[in-house]
Design a protein around this motif. Structure first.
Motif, mmCIF file in Angstrom:
data_model
loop_
_atom_site.group_PDB
_atom_site.id
_atom_site.type_symbol
_atom_site.label_atom_id
_atom_site.label_comp_id
_atom_site.label_asym_id
_atom_site.label_seq_id
_atom_site.Cartn_x
_atom_site.Cartn_y
_atom_site.Cartn_z
ATOM 1 N N LEU A 24 0.808 -1.217 0.000
ATOM 2 C CA LEU A 24 0.000 0.000 0.000
ATOM 3 C C LEU A 24 0.845 1.272 0.000
ATOM 4 C CD1 LEU A 24 -2.628 -1.242 2.559
ATOM 5 C CD2 LEU A 24 -2.936 -0.940 0.106
ATOM 6 N N PHE A 25 2.139 1.112 0.079
ATOM 7 C CA PHE A 25 3.024 2.265 0.024
ATOM 8 C C PHE A 25 3.643 2.295 -1.364
ATOM 9 C CE2 PHE A 25 2.778 0.753 4.399
ATOM 10 C CZ PHE A 25 2.221 1.869 4.990
ATOM 11 N N SER A 26 4.376 3.287 -1.682
ATOM 12 C CA SER A 26 4.821 3.474 -3.068
ATOM 13 C C SER A 26 5.956 2.564 -3.511
ATOM 14 C CB SER A 26 5.229 4.928 -3.273
ATOM 15 O OG SER A 26 6.336 5.244 -2.444
ATOM 16 N N GLY A 27 6.620 1.882 -2.612
ATOM 17 C CA GLY A 27 7.782 1.075 -2.991
ATOM 18 C C GLY A 27 7.481 0.017 -4.033
ATOM 19 N N GLY A 28 6.442 -0.770 -3.806
ATOM 20 C CA GLY A 28 6.090 -1.816 -4.762
ATOM 21 C C GLY A 28 5.620 -1.246 -6.084
ATOM 22 N N VAL A 29 4.831 -0.197 -6.021
ATOM 23 C CA VAL A 29 4.327 0.452 -7.236
ATOM 24 C C VAL A 29 5.487 1.010 -8.056
ATOM 25 C CG1 VAL A 29 3.010 2.426 -8.096
ATOM 26 C CG2 VAL A 29 2.036 0.964 -6.323
ATOM 27 N N GLU A 30 6.390 1.708 -7.417
ATOM 28 C CA GLU A 30 7.526 2.301 -8.135
ATOM 29 C C GLU A 30 8.448 1.230 -8.699
ATOM 30 O OE1 GLU A 30 7.689 5.450 -9.069
ATOM 31 O OE2 GLU A 30 5.791 5.708 -8.020
ATOM 32 N N THR A 31 8.600 0.122 -7.986
ATOM 33 C CA THR A 31 9.395 -0.992 -8.490
ATOM 34 C C THR A 31 8.777 -1.547 -9.765
ATOM 35 O OG1 THR A 31 10.175 -1.573 -6.283
ATOM 36 C CG2 THR A 31 10.261 -3.305 -7.954
ATOM 37 N N VAL A 32 7.474 -1.740 -9.766
ATOM 38 C CA VAL A 32 6.777 -2.256 -10.941
ATOM 39 C C VAL A 32 6.897 -1.277 -12.112
ATOM 40 C CG1 VAL A 32 4.506 -2.873 -11.868
ATOM 41 C CG2 VAL A 32 5.206 -3.706 -9.605
ATOM 42 N N LYS A 33 6.729 0.003 -11.852
ATOM 43 C CA LYS A 33 6.863 1.008 -12.912
ATOM 44 C C LYS A 33 8.262 0.976 -13.523
ATOM 45 C CE LYS A 33 3.503 4.380 -11.130
ATOM 46 N NZ LYS A 33 3.385 5.743 -10.562
ATOM 47 N N ALA A 40 10.872 -5.549 -18.534
ATOM 48 C CA ALA A 40 10.783 -6.839 -17.854
ATOM 49 C C ALA A 40 9.405 -7.448 -18.032
ATOM 50 C CB ALA A 40 11.076 -6.661 -16.360
ATOM 51 N N GLU A 41 9.346 -8.770 -17.936
ATOM 52 C CA GLU A 41 8.082 -9.504 -17.910
ATOM 53 C C GLU A 41 7.739 -9.672 -16.420
ATOM 54 O OE1 GLU A 41 6.561 -13.948 -18.949
ATOM 55 O OE2 GLU A 41 8.003 -13.042 -20.321
ATOM 56 N N ILE A 42 6.722 -8.957 -15.950
ATOM 57 C CA ILE A 42 6.486 -8.796 -14.517
ATOM 58 C C ILE A 42 5.325 -9.650 -14.019
ATOM 59 C CG2 ILE A 42 5.992 -7.123 -12.678
ATOM 60 C CD1 ILE A 42 6.845 -4.955 -14.829
ATOM 61 N N THR A 43 5.565 -10.310 -12.889
ATOM 62 C CA THR A 43 4.507 -10.940 -12.114
ATOM 63 C C THR A 43 4.518 -10.269 -10.750
ATOM 64 O OG1 THR A 43 4.674 -13.080 -13.232
ATOM 65 C CG2 THR A 43 3.703 -13.080 -11.027
ATOM 66 N N ILE A 44 3.344 -9.837 -10.312
ATOM 67 C CA ILE A 44 3.196 -9.219 -8.994
ATOM 68 C C ILE A 44 2.405 -10.186 -8.141
ATOM 69 C CG2 ILE A 44 2.213 -7.288 -7.706
ATOM 70 C CD1 ILE A 44 2.262 -5.785 -10.501
ATOM 71 N N THR A 45 2.895 -10.461 -6.948
ATOM 72 C CA THR A 45 2.190 -11.351 -6.052
ATOM 73 C C THR A 45 2.092 -10.720 -4.669
ATOM 74 O OG1 THR A 45 2.118 -13.613 -5.160
ATOM 75 C CG2 THR A 45 4.297 -12.687 -5.577
ATOM 76 N N ASP A 46 0.905 -10.795 -4.077
ATOM 77 C CA ASP A 46 0.671 -10.202 -2.760
ATOM 78 C C ASP A 46 -0.428 -10.994 -2.063
ATOM 79 O OD1 ASP A 46 -0.181 -8.333 -0.596
ATOM 80 O OD2 ASP A 46 1.165 -6.952 -1.636
ATOM 81 N N LEU A 47 -0.292 -11.184 -0.761
ATOM 82 C CA LEU A 47 -1.309 -11.913 -0.002
ATOM 83 C C LEU A 47 -2.576 -11.099 0.211
ATOM 84 C CD1 LEU A 47 0.894 -13.731 2.668
ATOM 85 C CD2 LEU A 47 -0.093 -14.676 0.563
ATOM 86 N N ILE A 60 -0.893 1.192 -11.322
ATOM 87 C CA ILE A 60 -0.195 0.346 -12.300
ATOM 88 C C ILE A 60 -1.158 -0.286 -13.300
ATOM 89 C CG2 ILE A 60 1.746 -0.123 -10.751
ATOM 90 C CD1 ILE A 60 0.374 -2.928 -10.295
ATOM 91 N N ALA A 61 -2.381 0.214 -13.336
ATOM 92 C CA ALA A 61 -3.440 -0.392 -14.155
ATOM 93 C C ALA A 61 -3.075 -0.526 -15.630
ATOM 94 C CB ALA A 61 -4.731 0.401 -14.010
ATOM 95 N N ASN A 62 -2.313 0.386 -16.163
ATOM 96 C CA ASN A 62 -1.989 0.361 -17.592
ATOM 97 C C ASN A 62 -0.670 -0.325 -17.905
ATOM 98 O OD1 ASN A 62 -4.359 1.739 -18.263
ATOM 99 N ND2 ASN A 62 -3.399 3.696 -17.810
ATOM 100 N N LEU A 63 -0.053 -0.920 -16.909
ATOM 101 C CA LEU A 63 1.236 -1.566 -17.132
ATOM 102 C C LEU A 63 1.050 -3.056 -17.405
ATOM 103 C CD1 LEU A 63 3.364 0.118 -14.329
ATOM 104 C CD2 LEU A 63 3.166 0.758 -16.733
ATOM 105 N N PRO A 64 1.897 -3.612 -18.275
ATOM 106 C CA PRO A 64 1.788 -5.042 -18.567
ATOM 107 C C PRO A 64 2.368 -5.866 -17.426
ATOM 108 C CG PRO A 64 3.632 -4.096 -19.764
ATOM 109 C CD PRO A 64 2.952 -2.959 -19.036
ATOM 110 N N ALA A 65 1.502 -6.497 -16.661
ATOM 111 C CA ALA A 65 1.960 -7.325 -15.550
ATOM 112 C C ALA A 65 0.909 -8.378 -15.243
ATOM 113 C CB ALA A 65 2.221 -6.478 -14.314
ATOM 114 N N ARG A 66 1.367 -9.531 -14.848
ATOM 115 C CA ARG A 66 0.487 -10.586 -14.344
ATOM 116 C C ARG A 66 0.346 -10.328 -12.855
ATOM 117 N NH1 ARG A 66 1.813 -15.555 -12.067
ATOM 118 N NH2 ARG A 66 0.058 -16.999 -12.069
#
Length: 93
Positions: A24-33, A40-47, A60-66
């Motif tokens: 919920l903080f910007s670290g994960g979002v900025e990493t994905v961006k 990169a071919e990105i997979t995001i996983t979170d509990l 990150i809605a417009n970014l290509p990620a699984r």
């Protein structure tokens, strides 16, 4: 102005990268961006679930990620080149 070469950009280009913990903080979002800009071919996983992570998912809605929410799948960690773990992820995850 010329495009600046991204640090690590050539390393991550075309690589399968799993991001563990969008959060919920910007670290994960900025990493994905960053990884998306690198190609990169990105997979995001979170509990956490989609409702809880809605603010981060919107960014990150417009970014290509699984995106895998509410669980972690073993294959996401074994069928990738790199895993990026959020500092907020508990050691026992």
């Amino acid at each position: 102005m010329k495009n600046k070469k991204l640090p690590g950009g050539s390393f991550f280009s075309g690589k399968k990268v799993t991001v563990m913990g969008l959060g919920l903080f910007s670290g994960g979002v900025e990493t994905v961006k960053y990884l998306a800009r690198c190609g990169a071919e990105i997979t995001i996983t979170d509990l956490k679930d989609e409702v809880t992570l809605a603010p981060s998912l919107e960014q990150i809605a417009n970014l290509p990620a699984r995106i895998v929410l509410g669980r972690h799948e073993f294959d996401d960690f074994t069928n990738c080149d790199t895993v990026v773990v959020s500092p907020a992820v508990p050691d026992n995850s």
